[in-house]
Write a protein that holds these residues in place. Structure first.
Motif, mmCIF file in Angstrom:
data_model
loop_
_atom_site.group_PDB
_atom_site.id
_atom_site.type_symbol
_atom_site.label_atom_id
_atom_site.label_comp_id
_atom_site.label_asym_id
_atom_site.label_seq_id
_atom_site.Cartn_x
_atom_site.Cartn_y
_atom_site.Cartn_z
ATOM 1 N N LYS A 85 0.804 -1.213 -0.368
ATOM 2 C CA LYS A 85 0.056 0.159 -0.168
ATOM 3 C C LYS A 85 1.091 1.127 0.130
ATOM 4 C CE LYS A 85 -3.898 -1.726 2.033
ATOM 5 N NZ LYS A 85 -4.683 -2.327 2.935
ATOM 6 N N GLY A 86 2.109 1.679 -0.603
ATOM 7 C CA GLY A 86 2.720 2.584 -0.612
ATOM 8 C C GLY A 86 4.038 2.441 0.419
ATOM 9 N N GLY A 87 4.262 1.068 1.749
ATOM 10 C CA GLY A 87 5.350 1.957 2.711
ATOM 11 C C GLY A 87 6.159 1.305 2.706
ATOM 12 N N THR A 88 7.193 2.011 3.026
ATOM 13 C CA THR A 88 8.767 2.021 2.815
ATOM 14 C C THR A 88 9.100 1.195 3.503
ATOM 15 O OG1 THR A 88 8.903 3.928 3.491
ATOM 16 C CG2 THR A 88 8.531 4.576 1.497
ATOM 17 N N HIS A 89 10.617 1.138 4.015
ATOM 18 C CA HIS A 89 12.152 0.174 5.048
ATOM 19 C C HIS A 89 11.942 1.642 5.872
ATOM 20 C CE1 HIS A 89 11.049 -3.934 3.330
ATOM 21 N NE2 HIS A 89 11.833 -3.425 2.701
ATOM 22 N N ASN A 90 11.139 3.252 5.793
ATOM 23 C CA ASN A 90 11.868 3.141 6.394
ATOM 24 C C ASN A 90 11.957 3.186 7.942
ATOM 25 O OD1 ASN A 90 13.017 5.136 4.157
ATOM 26 N ND2 ASN A 90 11.444 6.399 4.142
ATOM 27 N N LEU A 91 12.703 4.278 9.279
ATOM 28 C CA LEU A 91 12.588 3.671 10.270
ATOM 29 C C LEU A 91 10.931 4.116 10.977
ATOM 30 C CD1 LEU A 91 14.077 2.060 12.457
ATOM 31 C CD2 LEU A 91 15.184 4.358 13.330
ATOM 32 N N ASP A 92 11.082 5.724 10.382
ATOM 33 C CA ASP A 92 8.995 6.005 10.690
ATOM 34 C C ASP A 92 7.844 5.132 10.364
ATOM 35 O OD1 ASP A 92 9.788 7.022 8.036
ATOM 36 O OD2 ASP A 92 9.289 8.815 8.191
ATOM 37 N N ASN A 93 8.384 4.399 8.979
ATOM 38 C CA ASN A 93 7.550 3.680 9.163
ATOM 39 C C ASN A 93 7.627 1.890 9.506
ATOM 40 O OD1 ASN A 93 4.641 3.068 7.342
ATOM 41 N ND2 ASN A 93 6.413 1.551 5.612
ATOM 42 N N VAL A 94 8.096 1.975 10.598
ATOM 43 C CA VAL A 94 8.265 0.960 11.894
ATOM 44 C C VAL A 94 7.130 0.561 12.964
ATOM 45 C CG1 VAL A 94 9.300 -0.649 12.741
ATOM 46 C CG2 VAL A 94 10.333 -0.348 10.211
ATOM 47 N N ALA A 95 6.293 -0.505 13.290
ATOM 48 C CA ALA A 95 6.160 -0.038 14.536
ATOM 49 C C ALA A 95 6.677 -1.777 15.462
ATOM 50 C CB ALA A 95 4.873 -0.533 14.731
ATOM 51 N N VAL A 96 6.674 -1.688 16.626
ATOM 52 C CA VAL A 96 6.960 -2.723 17.402
ATOM 53 C C VAL A 96 6.136 -3.696 17.829
ATOM 54 C CG1 VAL A 96 8.903 -3.355 19.249
ATOM 55 C CG2 VAL A 96 9.598 -1.802 16.988
ATOM 56 N N LEU A 97 6.082 -4.659 18.087
ATOM 57 C CA LEU A 97 5.410 -5.215 18.400
ATOM 58 C C LEU A 97 5.362 -6.720 18.836
ATOM 59 C CD1 LEU A 97 1.960 -4.622 16.072
ATOM 60 C CD2 LEU A 97 2.118 -3.930 18.350
ATOM 61 N N CYS A 98 5.358 -7.057 19.528
ATOM 62 C CA CYS A 98 5.488 -8.841 20.088
ATOM 63 C C CYS A 98 5.155 -9.825 18.878
ATOM 64 C CB CYS A 98 5.444 -9.468 21.450
ATOM 65 S SG CYS A 98 3.667 -9.384 21.495
ATOM 66 N N ARG A 99 5.218 -10.975 18.460
ATOM 67 C CA ARG A 99 4.956 -11.648 17.668
ATOM 68 C C ARG A 99 3.763 -12.170 17.646
ATOM 69 N NH1 ARG A 99 9.575 -13.059 14.369
ATOM 70 N NH2 ARG A 99 11.484 -13.292 15.040
ATOM 71 N N ALA A 100 3.116 -12.412 18.867
ATOM 72 C CA ALA A 100 1.723 -12.565 19.106
ATOM 73 C C ALA A 100 0.888 -11.230 18.596
ATOM 74 C CB ALA A 100 1.319 -12.333 20.044
ATOM 75 N N CYS A 101 1.617 -10.101 18.875
ATOM 76 C CA CYS A 101 0.357 -8.695 18.902
ATOM 77 C C CYS A 101 0.293 -8.974 17.461
ATOM 78 C CB CYS A 101 0.765 -7.641 19.279
ATOM 79 S SG CYS A 101 0.277 -7.485 20.822
ATOM 80 N N ASN A 102 1.666 -9.269 16.477
ATOM 81 C CA ASN A 102 2.251 -8.856 15.099
ATOM 82 C C ASN A 102 1.190 -10.159 14.384
ATOM 83 O OD1 ASN A 102 3.047 -8.620 12.182
ATOM 84 N ND2 ASN A 102 5.497 -8.462 13.400
ATOM 85 N N SER A 103 1.111 -11.241 14.199
ATOM 86 C CA SER A 103 -0.071 -12.269 13.782
ATOM 87 C C SER A 103 -1.572 -11.542 14.152
ATOM 88 C CB SER A 103 0.265 -13.504 14.503
ATOM 89 O OG SER A 103 1.219 -13.303 14.481
ATOM 90 N N ARG A 104 -1.388 -10.744 15.344
ATOM 91 C CA ARG A 104 -3.259 -10.767 15.341
ATOM 92 C C ARG A 104 -3.332 -10.139 14.959
ATOM 93 N NH1 ARG A 104 -1.887 -9.124 20.366
ATOM 94 N NH2 ARG A 104 -2.854 -11.163 21.505
ATOM 95 N N LYS A 105 -2.141 -8.571 14.278
ATOM 96 C CA LYS A 105 -2.292 -7.672 13.291
ATOM 97 C C LYS A 105 -2.415 -7.358 12.535
ATOM 98 C CE LYS A 105 -0.309 -3.729 11.693
ATOM 99 N NZ LYS A 105 0.827 -3.020 11.559
ATOM 100 N N ARG A 106 -2.095 -8.496 11.453
ATOM 101 C CA ARG A 106 -1.569 -9.382 10.439
ATOM 102 C C ARG A 106 -3.617 -9.631 10.009
ATOM 103 N NH1 ARG A 106 -1.555 -13.276 6.791
ATOM 104 N NH2 ARG A 106 -0.254 -13.312 5.286
ATOM 105 N N ASN A 107 -4.288 -11.061 11.146
ATOM 106 C CA ASN A 107 -4.950 -10.857 10.511
ATOM 107 C C ASN A 107 -6.669 -10.401 11.282
ATOM 108 O OD1 ASN A 107 -4.012 -13.623 10.504
ATOM 109 N ND2 ASN A 107 -3.828 -13.814 12.253
ATOM 110 N N THR A 108 -6.025 -9.473 11.113
ATOM 111 C CA THR A 108 -7.726 -7.815 10.674
ATOM 112 C C THR A 108 -7.916 -7.104 9.651
ATOM 113 O OG1 THR A 108 -6.163 -5.942 12.268
ATOM 114 C CG2 THR A 108 -7.321 -8.080 13.709
#
Length: 108
Positions: A85-108
């Motif tokens: 969706k146009g996101g980049t690998h820039n540091l300001d486009n990175v959120a830190v989550l645990c793996r479980a929350c990252n998976s939960r976010k992906r599934n929503t």
């Protein structure tokens, strides 16, 4: 002993969490490696920097996604705006989550 579960693709019973060994190999072949998907060394460096910066400020603490913040040693970086969706690998486009929350976010 892990219980048997149906494969997500062929419905054969497996001890794996989602797919049987045959379907896992086929899925990975279609999906490609992380480098083939554009998540090579540049992304890993940015992700690792984001996680290190987060730990320096908050320690091993996940801000949570649809759950309250919680302790976690398994932190990972995640694109805020996905690359497709146009996101980049820039540091300001990175959120830190645990793996479980990252998976939960992906599934929503």
């Amino acid at each position: 002993m892990p219980r048997l579960r149906p494969c997500l693709n062929c419905r054969r019973l497996t001890r794996n969490p989602s797919r049987c060994d045959d379907c896992t190999r086929a899925f990975e072949a279609r999906r490609g490696s992380s480098t083939q998907r554009g998540l090579g060394s540049d992304w890993r460096k940015v992700r690792d920097t984001a996680v290190a910066n987060h730990r320096a400020v908050y320690g091993d603490w996940c801000p949570g996604y649809q759950v309250p913040a919680h302790a976690s040693e398994d932190l990972t970086g995640d694109h805020i705006t996905p690359r497709n969706k146009g996101g980049t690998h820039n540091l300001d486009n990175v959120a830190v989550l645990c793996r479980a929350c990252n998976s939960r976010k992906r599934n929503t």
